[in-house]
Design a protein around this motif. Structure first.
Motif, PDB file in Angstrom:
ATOM      1  N   GLU A   1      45.163  27.807  43.844  1.00 53.81           N
ATOM      2  CA  GLU A   1      45.786  26.698  43.130  1.00 53.81           C
ATOM      3  C   GLU A   1      46.317  27.148  41.765  1.00 53.81           C
ATOM      4  O   GLU A   1      47.379  26.690  41.305  1.00 53.81           O
ATOM      5  N   LEU A   2      45.583  28.054  41.128  1.00 55.73           N
ATOM      6  CA  LEU A   2      46.059  28.568  39.837  1.00 55.73           C
ATOM      7  C   LEU A   2      47.372  29.320  39.995  1.00 55.73           C
ATOM      8  O   LEU A   2      48.287  29.175  39.176  1.00 55.73           O
ATOM      9  N   MET A   3      47.506  30.128  41.059  1.00 53.09           N
ATOM     10  CA  MET A   3      48.718  30.917  41.254  1.00 53.09           C
ATOM     11  C   MET A   3      49.905  30.063  41.648  1.00 53.09           C
ATOM     12  O   MET A   3      51.054  30.516  41.547  1.00 53.09           O
ATOM     13  N   GLU A   4      49.650  28.831  42.097  1.00 54.41           N
ATOM     14  CA  GLU A   4      50.752  27.933  42.426  1.00 54.41           C
ATOM     15  C   GLU A   4      51.365  27.280  41.186  1.00 54.41           C
ATOM     16  O   GLU A   4      52.429  26.669  41.269  1.00 54.41           O
ATOM     17  N   MET A   5      50.697  27.374  40.056  1.00 54.73           N
ATOM     18  CA  MET A   5      51.225  26.821  38.806  1.00 54.73           C
ATOM     19  C   MET A   5      52.302  27.774  38.270  1.00 54.73           C
ATOM     20  O   MET A   5      52.050  28.958  38.024  1.00 54.73           O
ATOM     21  N   GLU A   6      53.540  27.254  38.049  1.00 54.34           N
ATOM     22  CA  GLU A   6      54.655  28.116  37.676  1.00 54.34           C
ATOM     23  C   GLU A   6      54.446  28.758  36.299  1.00 54.34           C
ATOM     24  O   GLU A   6      54.765  29.930  36.088  1.00 54.34           O
ATOM     25  N   ASP A   7      53.948  27.965  35.352  1.00 56.92           N
ATOM     26  CA  ASP A   7      53.780  28.519  34.005  1.00 56.92           C
ATOM     27  C   ASP A   7      52.708  29.596  33.964  1.00 56.92           C
ATOM     28  O   ASP A   7      52.769  30.510  33.150  1.00 56.92           O
ATOM     29  N   ILE A   8      51.716  29.530  34.883  1.00 57.96           N
ATOM     30  CA  ILE A   8      50.669  30.554  34.933  1.00 57.96           C
ATOM     31  C   ILE A   8      51.116  31.725  35.780  1.00 57.96           C
ATOM     32  O   ILE A   8      50.846  32.879  35.457  1.00 57.96           O
ATOM     33  N   ARG A   9      51.819  31.436  36.884  1.00 62.35           N
ATOM     34  CA  ARG A   9      52.243  32.523  37.783  1.00 62.35           C
ATOM     35  C   ARG A   9      53.168  33.503  37.079  1.00 62.35           C
ATOM     36  O   ARG A   9      53.142  34.705  37.347  1.00 62.35           O
ATOM     37  N   GLY A  10      53.992  33.013  36.131  1.00 63.49           N
ATOM     38  CA  GLY A  10      54.888  33.911  35.402  1.00 63.49           C
ATOM     39  C   GLY A  10      54.169  34.812  34.437  1.00 63.49           C
ATOM     40  O   GLY A  10      54.741  35.810  33.979  1.00 63.49           O
ATOM     41  N   LEU A  11      52.907  34.489  34.120  1.00 63.48           N
ATOM     42  CA  LEU A  11      52.149  35.323  33.194  1.00 63.48           C
ATOM     43  C   LEU A  11      51.335  36.384  33.894  1.00 63.48           C
ATOM     44  O   LEU A  11      50.836  37.304  33.245  1.00 63.48           O
ATOM     45  N   VAL A  12      51.168  36.256  35.240  1.00 67.86           N
ATOM     46  CA  VAL A  12      50.325  37.175  36.011  1.00 67.86           C
ATOM     47  C   VAL A  12      51.201  38.261  36.614  1.00 67.86           C
ATOM     48  O   VAL A  12      52.270  37.981  37.162  1.00 67.86           O
ATOM     49  N   ILE A  13      50.763  39.497  36.479  1.00 68.88           N
ATOM     50  CA  ILE A  13      51.470  40.633  37.058  1.00 68.88           C
ATOM     51  C   ILE A  13      50.748  41.032  38.341  1.00 68.88           C
ATOM     52  O   ILE A  13      49.549  41.364  38.314  1.00 68.88           O
ATOM     53  N   GLY A  14      51.472  41.004  39.438  1.00 66.27           N
ATOM     54  CA  GLY A  14      50.866  41.365  40.725  1.00 66.27           C
ATOM     55  C   GLY A  14      49.989  40.236  41.267  1.00 66.27           C
ATOM     56  O   GLY A  14      50.204  39.055  40.964  1.00 66.27           O
ATOM     57  N   GLU A  15      48.992  40.619  42.097  1.00 63.06           N
ATOM     58  CA  GLU A  15      48.086  39.657  42.722  1.00 63.06           C
ATOM     59  C   GLU A  15      46.687  39.838  42.157  1.00 63.06           C
ATOM     60  O   GLU A  15      46.305  40.925  41.731  1.00 63.06           O
ATOM     61  N   PRO A  16      45.910  38.738  42.163  1.00 66.31           N
ATOM     62  CA  PRO A  16      44.516  38.848  41.683  1.00 66.31           C
ATOM     63  C   PRO A  16      43.681  39.711  42.639  1.00 66.31           C
ATOM     64  O   PRO A  16      43.983  39.841  43.825  1.00 66.31           O
ATOM     65  N   SER A  17      42.626  40.267  42.116  1.00 69.02           N
ATOM     66  CA  SER A  17      41.734  41.144  42.886  1.00 69.02           C
ATOM     67  C   SER A  17      40.348  40.513  42.917  1.00 69.02           C
ATOM     68  O   SER A  17      39.767  40.215  41.870  1.00 69.02           O
TER      69      SER A  17
ATOM     70  N   THR B   1      26.450  36.936  41.134  1.00 70.81           N
ATOM     71  CA  THR B   1      27.682  36.900  40.335  1.00 70.81           C
ATOM     72  C   THR B   1      28.867  37.253  41.204  1.00 70.81           C
ATOM     73  O   THR B   1      28.858  38.273  41.904  1.00 70.81           O
ATOM     74  N   LEU B   2      29.924  36.363  41.118  1.00 74.93           N
ATOM     75  CA  LEU B   2      31.208  36.619  41.770  1.00 74.93           C
ATOM     76  C   LEU B   2      32.238  37.047  40.709  1.00 74.93           C
ATOM     77  O   LEU B   2      32.252  36.529  39.585  1.00 74.93           O
ATOM     78  N   ARG B   3      33.125  37.973  41.085  1.00 71.87           N
ATOM     79  CA  ARG B   3      34.111  38.495  40.121  1.00 71.87           C
ATOM     80  C   ARG B   3      35.509  38.432  40.706  1.00 71.87           C
ATOM     81  O   ARG B   3      35.712  38.765  41.877  1.00 71.87           O
ATOM     82  N   VAL B   4      36.485  38.029  39.847  1.00 72.58           N
ATOM     83  CA  VAL B   4      37.902  38.092  40.167  1.00 72.58           C
ATOM     84  C   VAL B   4      38.610  38.627  38.923  1.00 72.58           C
ATOM     85  O   VAL B   4      38.246  38.291  37.796  1.00 72.58           O
ATOM     86  N   SER B   5      39.632  39.467  39.099  1.00 77.81           N
ATOM     87  CA  SER B   5      40.343  40.098  37.969  1.00 77.81           C
ATOM     88  C   SER B   5      41.848  39.901  38.123  1.00 77.81           C
ATOM     89  O   SER B   5      42.372  39.843  39.239  1.00 77.81           O
ATOM     90  N   PHE B   6      42.520  39.790  36.966  1.00 76.13           N
ATOM     91  CA  PHE B   6      43.972  39.592  36.906  1.00 76.13           C
ATOM     92  C   PHE B   6      44.570  40.638  35.969  1.00 76.13           C
ATOM     93  O   PHE B   6      43.947  41.063  34.998  1.00 76.13           O
ATOM     94  N   THR B   7      45.823  41.000  36.240  1.00 75.09           N
ATOM     95  CA  THR B   7      46.645  41.784  35.315  1.00 75.09           C
ATOM     96  C   THR B   7      47.736  40.865  34.772  1.00 75.09           C
ATOM     97  O   THR B   7      48.530  40.323  35.569  1.00 75.09           O
ATOM     98  N   THR B   8      47.811  40.686  33.480  1.00 76.32           N
ATOM     99  CA  THR B   8      48.728  39.714  32.879  1.00 76.32           C
ATOM    100  C   THR B   8      49.674  40.421  31.914  1.00 76.32           C
ATOM    101  O   THR B   8      49.551  41.618  31.622  1.00 76.32           O
ATOM    102  N   GLN B   9      50.607  39.641  31.403  1.00 74.85           N
ATOM    103  CA  GLN B   9      51.465  40.130  30.329  1.00 74.85           C
ATOM    104  C   GLN B   9      50.659  40.253  29.031  1.00 74.85           C
ATOM    105  O   GLN B   9      49.615  39.614  28.883  1.00 74.85           O
ATOM    106  N   PRO B  10      51.144  41.059  28.080  1.00 76.89           N
ATOM    107  CA  PRO B  10      50.375  41.238  26.833  1.00 76.89           C
ATOM    108  C   PRO B  10      50.135  39.919  26.105  1.00 76.89           C
ATOM    109  O   PRO B  10      51.018  39.055  26.030  1.00 76.89           O
ATOM    110  N   LEU B  11      48.906  39.759  25.655  1.00 74.47           N
ATOM    111  CA  LEU B  11      48.471  38.602  24.876  1.00 74.47           C
ATOM    112  C   LEU B  11      48.446  37.298  25.675  1.00 74.47           C
ATOM    113  O   LEU B  11      48.279  36.235  25.087  1.00 74.47           O
ATOM    114  N   LYS B  12      48.599  37.386  27.014  1.00 74.63           N
ATOM    115  CA  LYS B  12      48.571  36.172  27.836  1.00 74.63           C
ATOM    116  C   LYS B  12      47.274  36.071  28.639  1.00 74.63           C
ATOM    117  O   LYS B  12      47.110  35.128  29.427  1.00 74.63           O
ATOM    118  N   GLN B  13      46.353  37.017  28.470  1.00 74.26           N
ATOM    119  CA  GLN B  13      45.136  37.007  29.261  1.00 74.26           C
ATOM    120  C   GLN B  13      44.252  35.819  28.950  1.00 74.26           C
ATOM    121  O   GLN B  13      43.573  35.283  29.833  1.00 74.26           O
TER     122      GLN B  13
END
Length: 737
Positions: free
Chosen positions: A652-668, A681-693
């Motif tokens: 659902e987060l990746m379907e948000m346009e304003d958030i999807r444009g800040l994420v580089i690639g796919e979440p892991s 503990t569950l873990r998920v990681s994202f690669t984002t644009q600078p200062l958008k994490q």
């Protein structure tokens, strides 16, 4: 044969009286005159001639004589003995002695003047008074004076309607603000008409004088005195009408009320008439027709009365005039306000000194002194008027600015401000030079300083040459700095064709280069200017090198700051606008200099950190940002259900346009990365644009909370145990969220 030489010397020395042969050495000093040989008698001359004839007849003796003469001719001349002249003994005078000498010189000159005045009053020869001649000359003089005054009054009376129309038209144009030059032109035109009427009156007066002198040189002389005095006095009155304009207020250049204008115009006119006609007409006529003593006495009485009356007018109106000048200063430009306020403090002393000097000069030399004072006054008024006009134009131009086209302003944002700054500074310097030249011309008008001689001799030419050189140096330095700085600023902005902004590193380096360029150009310009004005810059350069070496040893931390900052900049470690962590501080870089970096925290605190104190730092703006999110789930929950809820939140987060444009690639998804007695503990990681994490992390936390609640996935449960009292059964464990 030495006797032959002796014979020759006696022979040739007799008629020529000790003529020396070149090359013959003498025992006398060059500084002493040669002694005159005694005149030989007739018998000695005959014996010498006979001996010479015998020598010439004998071949051997003749040859020997020739050889001796050639030997004497080859003998070098004796070096002249230098004369020793003792140096002149000069005694250095003290300042008090110099002041005493100057005071004695001017005191003797002044006493000589007073002695001459006393002789004129007491010891001048008497002249027989002829009533018939005096009455005849006086009648012709009065006829000419009456005709001249009547003609000039009628001519000015006919010109008054023209003056009124000129004043009304100039005031109307001034109120309409169509042009500010109309009223000054009308005022100047009225003054020119006044001078033309005066010239016409003098022409008519000269014609009348030629017909009313009755063929008498005395009458013609008296009439010429009157015409000269009339021209001088009426010219001064024309200046008074130019300043006060009592009858035509519209032509008045200054804001003076009608009563004040009439008051001063009338009294100054009377004062000028008494001075002019008294000294230039009455005193010469009395001295010529009556008596020299009476003329000198009349001169003294007239000047004393005029001086006392002038001093009374000055100090009687001191407060009113001072208040008027201060009021004028309040309404003037700041540049003129300074001079007007200074003049308001000393005007009464200057005016008093003017009339006292006129009085003393007139006592000694009535005619020439008045002409000198009037000429100096006219020159002073002209110089002040022209200087005020030029300074006013420069002040008006200073307040104006040049506006460049929008395209030029976009490409060179600081060019307009910089050009206007240079023009304003140049006009201010020109205004200061105008004041300096006006002061020197004023001193020259009063014979206190010979301006034109100074301009044509070495000092004046050298000064003007130095000023021109300095102006050219500053001009080319300003042009060079403006061009280079504009080119650098052009690289710091985008253009109308969509050229992107330079990188942060390029902006930082270009800014530092511009600052360094300003320091280099300023230093070189100052050194060249000092060299032009005669300062030897070689010691300055050597001293600067030695001082720099001393500073480098004494300020090692500063040198370390500069070197570390240079390497960090070339390594592109950080730039303005980056989010960095330096030691315990985390904030945004706002300023970078060659010595330090300025960082502002999110609390608003601004920190200046020297480069040498930075050992490690973290930069959050370097290509990408990273989000590593860990979520703890209760150990008793179903791991697959928790994973599915986390995936649903991420989808659902990746379907948000304003958030999807800040994420580089796919979440892991890393799955379970930790396990304890109470949770996993569950873990998920994202690669984002600078200062958008942080933006992505905040949005992710909201989605995870939402989907965990929908899937009834509980967080870890914390438990606590209450110890029972002695003798009672233990209570059950109570869960706590």
């Amino acid at each position: 044969m030495p006797w032959i030489l002796l014979l020759l010397l006696c022979l040739f020395g007799a008629p020529a009286q000790a003529v020396t042969i070149p090359g013959v050495t003498t025992s006398t000093s060059s500084s002493q005159p040669p002694a005159t040989a005694p005149e030989p008698d007739v018998e000695q001359k005959k014996a010498a001639y006979g001996a010479l004839a015998d020598v010439l007849e004998n071949d051997t003796s003749r040859k020997e004589l020739i050889d001796q003469l050639r030997t004497v001719a080859k003998t070098p001349p004796q070096e002249p003995v230098p004369s020793i002249t003792p140096p002149e003994v000069t005694s250095d005078k003290t300042v008090l002695e110099n002041v005493t000498d100057v005071s004695r010189h001017y005191g003797e000159a002044l006493s000589a003047r007073f002695a001459q005045l006393y002789r004129n009053l007491i010891g001048s020869p008497h002249k027989a008074f002829n009533p018939q001649t005096f009455g005849n000359a006086a009648s012709h003089f009065l006829m000419l004076a009456g005709a001249i005054f009547a003609f000039y009054w009628l001519a000015r009376l006919c010109a008054w309607p023209l003056y009124r129309k000129m004043g009304e038209w100039g005031r109307r144009k001034n109120r309409e603000k169509s042009s500010w030059l109309h009223l000054p032109l009308m005022i100047a035109g009225a003054f020119v008409i006044d001078l033309l009427l005066l010239a016409l009156t003098l022409f008519v007066g000269q014609l009348l004088s030629d017909n009313l002198n009755a063929g008498s040189k005395t009458i013609a002389f008296q009439q010429s005195l009157f015409l000269n005095a009339f021209a001088l006095i009426e010219f001064f009155k024309a200046l008074l009408r130019l300043i006060f304009s009592p009858r035509v207020p519209d032509l008045r250049p200054f804001s003076v009320n009608d009563q004040g204008a009439k008051y001063w115009a009338l009294r100054l006119s009377i004062l000028s008439g008494l001075i002019g006609y008294g000294l230039l007409v009455a005193v010469p006529i009395i001295s010529n027709q009556v008596n020299v003593q009476i003329g000198a006495l009349a001169n003294v009485l007239i000047m004393l009365c005029i001086t006392v009356w002038a001093l009374y007018l000055i100090f009687h109106n001191k407060k009113a005039i001072t208040a008027g000048l201060l009021h004028l200063a309040d309404r003037s430009l700041s540049f003129f306000s300074l001079f007007i306020r200074a003049f308001a403090l000393v005007w009464h002393w200057l005016a008093s000194a003017y009339f006292i000097v006129l009085c003393f000069f007139s006592l000694f030399d009535p005619g020439n002194s008045l002409k000198f004072m009037m000429g100096a006054t006219f020159h002073s008024l002209a110089i002040i008027g022209i200087a005020a006009f030029v300074s006013g134009l420069l002040s008006r131009w200073i307040s104006k600015t040049i506006t460049l086209s929008p395209q030029v302003q976009r490409n060179y944002p600081e060019l307009q401000k910089r050009v206007n700054g240079w023009i304003s500074a140049s006009l201010k310097v020109a205004r200061i030079l105008t004041v300096c030249i006006a002061i020197m011309l004023l001193l020259s008008a009063w014979s206190l300083f010979d301006f034109w001689n100074w301009m044509h001799n070495g000092a004046g030419e050298k000064t003007v040459d130095i000023l021109i050189r300095i102006a050219l140096i500053l001009f080319f330095s300003a042009i060079g700095w403006t061009l280079l700085a504009s080119l650098i600023e052009n690289r710091l902005v985008s253009d109308i064709h969509g050229r992107p902004l330079p990188s942060a590193r390029a902006r930082t380096l270009l800014t530092l280069f511009r600052n360094a360029l300003a320091v280099i150009i300023s230093t070189i310009t100052i050194m060249i200017v000092l060299s032009e004005i005669g300062v030897n810059i070689a010691p300055l350069l050597a001293g600067a090198g030695a001082l720099g070496l001393a500073i480098s040893f004494g300020s090692q931390t500063l040198v370390k700051d500069i070197i570390t900052g240079i390497f960090i900049q070339f390594e592109n470690g950080m730039n303005t606008g980056d989010l960095v962590t330096i030691g315990p501080l985390t904030g945004t870089v706002e300023r970078m200099s060659i010595r330090s970096v300025g960082v502002r925290q999110d609390t608003g605190a601004y920190h200046i950190i020297p480069w040498s104190s930075i050992t490690t730092f973290a930069n959050f703006v370097r290509g990408i940002g990273s989000v590593v999110a860990n979520y703890d789930v209760d150990r008793h929950e179903d791991a697959d259900k928790a994973k599915q809820a986390l995936r649903a939140a991420v989808e659902e987060l990746m379907e948000m346009e304003d958030i999807r444009g800040l994420v580089i690639g796919e979440p892991s998804f890393a799955g379970i990365v930790g396990l304890t007695n109470t949770a996993f503990t569950l873990r998920v990681s994202f690669t984002t644009q600078p200062l958008k994490q942080w933006t992505v992390r905040f949005a992710l936390d909201s989605m995870v909370k939402k989907h965990f609640d929908l899937a009834d996935v509980r967080p870890p449960v914390q438990t606590y145990q209450v110890l029972p009292a002695p003798g009672s059964p233990p209570p059950p464990l109570e869960p706590t969220l």
